[in-house]
Enzyme design. Structure first.
Site, PDB file in Angstrom:
ATOM      1  N   HIS A   1      -3.761  -4.844  -0.135  1.00  0.00           N
ATOM      2  CA  HIS A   1      -3.329  -5.416   1.140  1.00  0.00           C
ATOM      3  C   HIS A   1      -3.419  -6.936   1.067  1.00  0.00           C
ATOM      4  O   HIS A   1      -4.507  -7.486   1.226  1.00  0.00           O
ATOM      5  CB  HIS A   1      -4.222  -4.913   2.276  1.00  0.00           C
ATOM      6  CG  HIS A   1      -4.004  -3.485   2.611  1.00  0.00           C
ATOM      7  ND1 HIS A   1      -3.047  -3.073   3.514  1.00  0.00           N
ATOM      8  CD2 HIS A   1      -4.600  -2.358   2.163  1.00  0.00           C
ATOM      9  CE1 HIS A   1      -3.067  -1.752   3.614  1.00  0.00           C
ATOM     10  NE2 HIS A   1      -3.999  -1.295   2.792  1.00  0.00           N
TER      11      HIS A   1
ATOM     12  N   GLU B   1      -2.553  -9.024   3.239  1.00  0.00           N
ATOM     13  CA  GLU B   1      -2.948  -9.532   4.560  1.00  0.00           C
ATOM     14  C   GLU B   1      -4.438  -9.403   4.813  1.00  0.00           C
ATOM     15  O   GLU B   1      -4.965  -9.978   5.765  1.00  0.00           O
ATOM     16  CB  GLU B   1      -2.138  -8.828   5.660  1.00  0.00           C
ATOM     17  CG  GLU B   1      -2.576  -7.422   6.018  1.00  0.00           C
ATOM     18  CD  GLU B   1      -2.164  -6.320   5.044  1.00  0.00           C
ATOM     19  OE1 GLU B   1      -2.434  -5.148   5.356  1.00  0.00           O
ATOM     20  OE2 GLU B   1      -1.587  -6.624   3.963  1.00  0.00           O
TER      21      GLU B   1
ATOM     22  N   CYS C   1       0.836  -1.202   0.000  1.00  0.00           N
ATOM     23  CA  CYS C   1       0.000   0.000   0.000  1.00  0.00           C
ATOM     24  C   CYS C   1       0.874   1.258   0.000  1.00  0.00           C
ATOM     25  O   CYS C   1       1.600   1.496  -0.952  1.00  0.00           O
ATOM     26  CB  CYS C   1      -1.005  -0.045   1.159  1.00  0.00           C
ATOM     27  SG  CYS C   1      -2.329   1.185   1.002  1.00  0.00           S
TER      28      CYS C   1
END
Length: 193
Positions: free
Chosen positions: A175, A177, A77
């Protein structure tokens, strides 16, 4: 394997750490240059505003260290955006790893882009076993245009770079994650590079 998440006060580092733990690895949070240099893999996260994040990197001396790293480095990001030459956000010079500038989405789309979007034109071992048009999770108001370092694209008003790669440096606008099983696989692929 020694995995370092750069801890410079501008990241959602806990969610990245938990995602890596789910893959069966441990990650160390660190801003220590010697420890970062000794890592097998380095993750450079970022959430927040570009100019204040760059100030934190400069204050810690990390803005000189990161571009010199030789092991695989993944910017996430804002981390990816700071790896570019420049960002319009806060009129900020970046680390100059990716030879492109980050620009704001035009007024004809709602910013920030928040949510799931498809990823296409996949061109890197980072995307091994990932299909075209899979969905990834994004939150951003600025983007990197398509360049020769683009390894994945998404479309939001325009088509832009959702991932970049140059040598040992990788960046994802999304992202991983927070991108469910697709993101977990991308993190796993990075750890296998």
């Amino acid at each position: 394997m020694k995995i370092i998440i750069i801890n410079y006060g501008a990241g959602n580092i806990q969610s990245i750490k938990f995602a890596i733990q789910r893959l069966g690895y441990d990650a160390i949070l660190s801003d220590d240059p010697e420890e970062i240099k000794s890592a097998d893999k380095v993750i450079f996260p970022g959430v927040g505003e570009a100019s204040s994040a760059m100030q934190k990197l400069r204050a810690s001396g990390l803005e000189k260290l990161i571009p010199e790293l030789k092991q695989p480095v993944l910017g996430i990001c804002l981390g990816m955006q700071l790896m570019c030459n420049y960002t319009e956000e806060g009129d900020t010079n970046g680390l100059g790893i990716f030879d492109t500038n980050v620009i704001r989405f035009q007024k004809d789309v709602k910013v920030p882009q928040i949510g799931w979007n498809q990823i296409t034109s996949l061109k890197s071992p980072l995307f091994n076993d990932i299909s075209e048009n899979e969905y990834i999770y994004l939150v951003h108001s600025y983007y990197a245009p398509i360049t020769e370092t683009t390894i994945a694209e998404s479309t939001y008003g325009i088509t832009y770079s959702t991932a970049l790669q140059k040598d040992n440096f990788y960046g994802t606008q999304f992202h991983p994650e927070k991108s469910s099983t697709v993101g977990e696989k991308i993190l796993e692929n990075f750890l296998k590079l």
